[in-house]
Design a protein around this motif. Sequence first.
Motif, PDB file in Angstrom:
ATOM      1  N   THR A 256       1.069  -1.598  -0.051  1.00 48.54           N
ATOM      2  CA  THR A 256       0.106   0.272   0.156  1.00 48.54           C
ATOM      3  C   THR A 256       1.142   1.045  -0.507  1.00 48.54           C
ATOM      4  OG1 THR A 256      -1.923  -0.874   1.093  1.00 48.54           O
ATOM      5  CG2 THR A 256      -1.502   1.329   1.045  1.00 48.54           C
ATOM      6  N   GLU A 257       1.811   1.448   0.965  1.00 50.39           N
ATOM      7  CA  GLU A 257       2.333   2.379   1.086  1.00 50.39           C
ATOM      8  C   GLU A 257       3.373   2.468  -0.136  1.00 50.39           C
ATOM      9  OE1 GLU A 257       2.408   5.136   2.968  1.00 50.39           O
ATOM     10  OE2 GLU A 257       1.162   3.429   3.732  1.00 50.39           O
ATOM     11  N   GLU A 258       3.785   1.908  -1.140  1.00 50.49           N
ATOM     12  CA  GLU A 258       4.950   1.860  -1.978  1.00 50.49           C
ATOM     13  C   GLU A 258       3.711   2.493  -3.005  1.00 50.49           C
ATOM     14  OE1 GLU A 258       8.557   0.057  -4.596  1.00 50.49           O
ATOM     15  OE2 GLU A 258       7.488  -1.499  -3.431  1.00 50.49           O
ATOM     16  N   LEU A 259       2.559   1.612  -3.178  1.00 49.64           N
ATOM     17  CA  LEU A 259       1.635   1.773  -4.646  1.00 49.64           C
ATOM     18  C   LEU A 259       0.961   3.551  -3.666  1.00 49.64           C
ATOM     19  CD1 LEU A 259      -0.445   1.225  -6.461  1.00 49.64           C
ATOM     20  CD2 LEU A 259      -2.138   0.940  -5.115  1.00 49.64           C
TER      21      LEU A 259
ATOM     22  N   LEU B 254       1.769   9.249  -6.262  1.00 54.14           N
ATOM     23  CA  LEU B 254       2.036  10.548  -6.152  1.00 54.14           C
ATOM     24  C   LEU B 254       3.116  11.233  -7.011  1.00 54.14           C
ATOM     25  CD1 LEU B 254       2.483  10.529  -3.048  1.00 54.14           C
ATOM     26  CD2 LEU B 254       0.451  11.491  -4.291  1.00 54.14           C
ATOM     27  N   ASP B 255       3.851   9.863  -7.800  1.00 53.85           N
ATOM     28  CA  ASP B 255       4.940  10.276  -8.364  1.00 53.85           C
ATOM     29  C   ASP B 255       4.321  10.312 -10.085  1.00 53.85           C
ATOM     30  OD1 ASP B 255       7.386   9.838  -9.946  1.00 53.85           O
ATOM     31  OD2 ASP B 255       8.659   8.335  -9.061  1.00 53.85           O
TER      32      ASP B 255
ATOM     33  N   LEU C 275     -10.626  16.554 -10.930  1.00 54.15           N
ATOM     34  CA  LEU C 275     -11.498  15.930 -11.606  1.00 54.15           C
ATOM     35  C   LEU C 275     -10.633  14.715 -12.516  1.00 54.15           C
ATOM     36  CD1 LEU C 275     -14.608  17.971 -12.544  1.00 54.15           C
ATOM     37  CD2 LEU C 275     -14.019  16.204 -11.394  1.00 54.15           C
ATOM     38  N   THR C 276      -9.326  15.296 -13.199  1.00 52.18           N
ATOM     39  CA  THR C 276      -8.398  14.438 -13.549  1.00 52.18           C
ATOM     40  C   THR C 276      -6.859  14.544 -13.300  1.00 52.18           C
ATOM     41  OG1 THR C 276      -7.238  17.045 -13.978  1.00 52.18           O
ATOM     42  CG2 THR C 276      -8.799  15.782 -15.699  1.00 52.18           C
ATOM     43  N   SER C 277      -6.989  14.412 -11.687  1.00 45.82           N
ATOM     44  CA  SER C 277      -5.895  13.414 -10.918  1.00 45.82           C
ATOM     45  C   SER C 277      -6.511  12.370  -9.827  1.00 45.82           C
ATOM     46  CB  SER C 277      -5.562  14.564  -9.532  1.00 45.82           C
ATOM     47  OG  SER C 277      -4.053  14.183  -9.303  1.00 45.82           O
ATOM     48  N   LYS C 278      -7.012  10.878 -11.035  1.00 46.71           N
ATOM     49  CA  LYS C 278      -7.378  10.127 -10.519  1.00 46.71           C
ATOM     50  C   LYS C 278      -6.496   8.715 -11.399  1.00 46.71           C
ATOM     51  CE  LYS C 278     -11.474  12.475  -9.632  1.00 46.71           C
ATOM     52  NZ  LYS C 278     -13.542  11.855  -9.895  1.00 46.71           N
ATOM     53  N   VAL C 279      -7.053   7.624 -11.044  1.00 43.99           N
ATOM     54  CA  VAL C 279      -5.724   6.456 -11.516  1.00 43.99           C
ATOM     55  C   VAL C 279      -7.767   5.067 -11.146  1.00 43.99           C
ATOM     56  CG1 VAL C 279      -3.924   4.886 -10.873  1.00 43.99           C
ATOM     57  CG2 VAL C 279      -4.181   7.177 -10.565  1.00 43.99           C
ATOM     58  N   ALA C 280      -7.187   4.651 -11.851  1.00 40.39           N
ATOM     59  CA  ALA C 280      -8.003   3.132 -11.865  1.00 40.39           C
ATOM     60  C   ALA C 280      -7.128   1.867 -11.876  1.00 40.39           C
ATOM     61  CB  ALA C 280      -9.384   2.818 -12.936  1.00 40.39           C
ATOM     62  N   ILE C 281      -6.857   1.121 -11.323  1.00 38.95           N
ATOM     63  CA  ILE C 281      -6.172  -0.259 -11.220  1.00 38.95           C
ATOM     64  C   ILE C 281      -6.752  -1.603 -11.517  1.00 38.95           C
ATOM     65  CG2 ILE C 281      -4.358  -1.427 -10.455  1.00 38.95           C
ATOM     66  CD1 ILE C 281      -4.183   0.719  -7.801  1.00 38.95           C
ATOM     67  N   ILE C 282      -6.922  -2.270 -13.071  1.00 35.86           N
ATOM     68  CA  ILE C 282      -7.181  -3.054 -12.802  1.00 35.86           C
ATOM     69  C   ILE C 282      -7.128  -4.868 -13.949  1.00 35.86           C
ATOM     70  CG2 ILE C 282      -8.974  -3.652 -15.135  1.00 35.86           C
ATOM     71  CD1 ILE C 282      -9.512  -0.614 -13.555  1.00 35.86           C
TER      72      ILE C 282
ATOM     73  N   ASP D 183      12.340   4.189  -8.625  1.00 38.51           N
ATOM     74  CA  ASP D 183      12.418   2.973  -9.117  1.00 38.51           C
ATOM     75  C   ASP D 183      11.562   2.082  -7.932  1.00 38.51           C
ATOM     76  OD1 ASP D 183      12.150   0.121 -10.370  1.00 38.51           O
ATOM     77  OD2 ASP D 183      13.923  -0.494  -9.921  1.00 38.51           O
ATOM     78  N   TYR D 184      10.604   0.896  -8.309  1.00 33.69           N
ATOM     79  CA  TYR D 184       9.048   0.595  -7.166  1.00 33.69           C
ATOM     80  C   TYR D 184       9.204  -1.522  -7.583  1.00 33.69           C
ATOM     81  CZ  TYR D 184       7.736   4.880  -7.250  1.00 33.69           C
ATOM     82  OH  TYR D 184       7.694   6.860  -6.807  1.00 33.69           O
ATOM     83  N   MET D 185       8.888  -1.452  -6.591  1.00 31.49           N
ATOM     84  CA  MET D 185       8.911  -3.677  -6.642  1.00 31.49           C
ATOM     85  C   MET D 185       7.907  -3.876  -6.835  1.00 31.49           C
ATOM     86  SD  MET D 185      10.396  -5.857  -5.675  1.00 31.49           S
ATOM     87  CE  MET D 185      11.716  -5.477  -4.377  1.00 31.49           C
ATOM     88  N   VAL D 186       7.353  -4.126  -7.868  1.00 36.00           N
ATOM     89  CA  VAL D 186       6.447  -4.329  -8.486  1.00 36.00           C
ATOM     90  C   VAL D 186       6.365  -6.112  -8.372  1.00 36.00           C
ATOM     91  CG1 VAL D 186       4.726  -4.335 -10.650  1.00 36.00           C
ATOM     92  CG2 VAL D 186       6.005  -2.503 -10.679  1.00 36.00           C
TER      93      VAL D 186
END
Length: 376
Positions: free
Chosen positions: A28-31, A36-37, A56-63, A365-368
């Motif tokens: 969660t915290e890394e997400l 934000l990045d 209205l344009t600062s939104k994200v959908a994770i699918i 860099d992020y851990m995926v």
Amino acid sequence: MRKVPITIMRGGTSKGVFIQANHAPSETEELKAFLLDIMGSPDRLQVDGIGGGNSLTSKVAIIEKATRPDADVNYTFAQVSINENYVDFKGNCGNISSAVGPYAIIKGFVPAVEPITTVRILNTNTNKIIVAEVEVEDGEVSFEGHAEIPGVKGTGSPIYLSFEKPEGAVTGKTFPTGKSIELIQTKFGEIPMSIVDIANPVAFIRAKAIHLKGTELPEEFSAQVLNELEDIRSTAAEMCCFASKEKATSQSPAVPKLAIISEPADYRDSSGMMRRAADMDIMVRMLSMQKPHQALAITGAVCLSASCFMDQTLPALLYRGKQQTLRIGHPAGIMQTEIELAQNRVKVLRTAREILDGVVFTKQDYMVQPHIKREA
């Protein structure tokens, strides 16, 4: 830097970044740091990211592929703060939801079926099912059509969204405080407020109770008025147990939403078009992330529509109608919803469009890893 595949889509009157879950961090915290990045927050212009400097344009959908048999895809919504180092997962965005069906078809999560493909969407923020009906032609999503929605220029293919069993979406209760109307102390004195959790928690207040007409456009809300309204919304956030009143703006900025309702009246919408009282059943002015919404949040419209048919809520006391088609006047025009009481659903018409398909470069860099269920 990491190169991350994304799609930018307009859904209704919002625009968001769509990311497949296996391309984003699962912790969660890394997400939150990742989102934000890429959006360029905190910064009011989001100039170093792909956010648009507007809620209205600062939104994200994770699918991702659904994990339940009654759904086709899982959809997690994130409201990325513009000025604060904060990402809110508490509620859903109905407008962004309207682009999830087309995205799921385009990306192969759901096979295209002509002429209408039905996509069953599990919104993980609220654990509720939304059913999208998407037009398909020649095996591809059709974005061209004659459907119009207030707040979006031009026309598009109609997308029908059905919000199934939407009550208790965030708090688990239709009335988070246990009452349909509460009396709260404000700078305007004691005023009534209904807090209803249907599709999203919304705090409803009467325009006249706070010395407004109800016909105001977004630019007419002064900084002083917005501060007073946020004070009221923060009280509602505390009553919902989301955060203390003092910390609600930073810890729960997106929910509950605040809606100012009033009787139908003539007004000119944001485009200058005259809207007549006879063409609407109720009026609303909604706030999104402490700013006036340019149109109307879909989850807010769903909540308002359902509340009009419930005993002793402020919307019901204003509406007093019986027809199950509700016409809602908002800053950009008039929205129509269908309330299907027997099926326990609210249906709305939206349009959507794919704008960009490509990659975004992160600064870090992020851990995926394989995705796991996140807590809101």
